[in-house]
Design an enzyme around this catalytic site. Sequence first.
Site: not given
Ligand SMILES: *Cc1c(COP(=O)(O)O)cnc(C)c1O
Length: 361
Positions: A102, A172, A196
Site C-alpha cells: 500500500w 494511511d 478494515k
Molecule cells: C486495504 C487497504 C488499502 C486499499 O483500500 P481500498 O479501500 O481498497 O482502496 C490501502 N491501504 C491499506 C493500509 C489497506 O489495508
Amino acid sequence: MSRVYNFSAGPSMMPEKVLKQAAAEMLDYQGSGQSVMEMSHRSKVFQGIIDSAESLLREVMNIPDNYKVLFLQGGASTQFTAIPMNLGTKSGKADYVLTGQWATKAQKEAARYIQANVVASSKDKTFSYIPKLDPDTFTKDADYFYICMNNTIYGTVYHELPQTGDVPLVADVSSCFLSTPLDVSKFGVIYAGAQKNMAPAGLVIAIIREDLIGNAMDICPTMLNFKTHADNGSMFNTPPCWTIYIAKLVLEWLKNDIGGLENMKKINETKAAILYNFLDNSNMFKGTVVPEDRSLMNVPFITGNEELDAKFVKEATANGFVNLKGHRTVGGMRASIYNAMPIEGVEKLVAFMGEFEKANS
Ligand SMILES: *Cc1c(COP(=O)(O)O)cnc(C)c1O
C-alpha cells in the site's frame, strides 16, 4: 444459523450487536418509516446520523478542534492521489517510507504529480519489518512525510512515529483505525478505508489539520479537493449514507459496549498475545514478522511447507475459521483480528492450530 469466525483482511467481521441493530432498524429507522438506505441525504434524519457519527468519532478518538473530519469515497486508494494533489503544492516534494504494497502504491501514484522520495524501504526482506529511520535523511522542505502505519498484508506496525519536525506526517491507518488510541495532533492527515476495522466498504474517513486544506493543485479534481468536502460538511454530493450509518453504530458500540479505545487496545493486545504466544511456542507454525514490529491486527504465519499450509487452510475453513489464506506475496496464512473479532475466536483458532499440529507432526 451458524456464524463463522472470519479472519478476512477486509471487508471483515462486524460486531454482531451492530448487525443485529441494523437488521432491527432495516425497515423503519427510528420511526422514520424508511430504511437508512432509502432516505434522502438532505433529510433531517440523515443529517442527524452523519452529525452523530462525526461527534462520536471526535469523542472516541479525542480529535482536536483544529482538525476536520471528512467522509469520503473512492477507497483508501483514491487518497494515494488526493494526498499529493492537496498537500504537495509548496516545494512539490514529499518523503515516503515503503513498508509494503500500500505504501508502494501510494508513492508510485504521488510520483506522477510531485517528487516523491523514498527515504527507506523494507522490501529487501519481504516487508517483514519497519525500517529504522534517520531524520537526517529526510527532505527538509518536504510538503509532507508519508507512512502506512499498519501494513495489512505483511503484519507490521509502527510502534513509534517518525520524528518529522514541522513537516506534516500523513498516515494511511486503514487497518489499525480505532484499534488503539492515537494522538491525532502528531499528524497532518490520517485516513482510513472503513472496510478494515470500522464499517462496510464504500467509506473513507480523513482527519485533516485545517491549515492543510485549501492549497490543492489547480488540476486537482473537485471531488478530490479536501476543501470541497470540508466546506460542504461531506455533503457536496451524495455521501455513502448506509456505510456512514453503520459506522455510527460501530462507534456507539466502541463507546458504550467496549468503553473506548483504551479498553479496545487492551482487548486487541490480549487477542494478539494469544496468537503470537502460540506461534512462538509452536514447532510447526511461525510468524513472519520481527517481534518488535508485530501488528495487533494482521498476523501472517507459515508452516514452511506449502502443502501443509494449504491443508491447514482447508481444514480450518471446514471448521468455521475462514479467510485464513495468506496474501500471495507472503504465502502461508494470515489471521486478521480486527476489533470485532471476539477473544473467543482467537482462543478457538489457537486450539484448532494446536490440534492440527499434533495430528500432522
Ligand atoms: C486495504 C487497504 C488499502 C486499499 O483500500 P481500498 O479501500 O481498497 O482502496 C490501502 N491501504 C491499506 C493500509 C489497506 O489495508
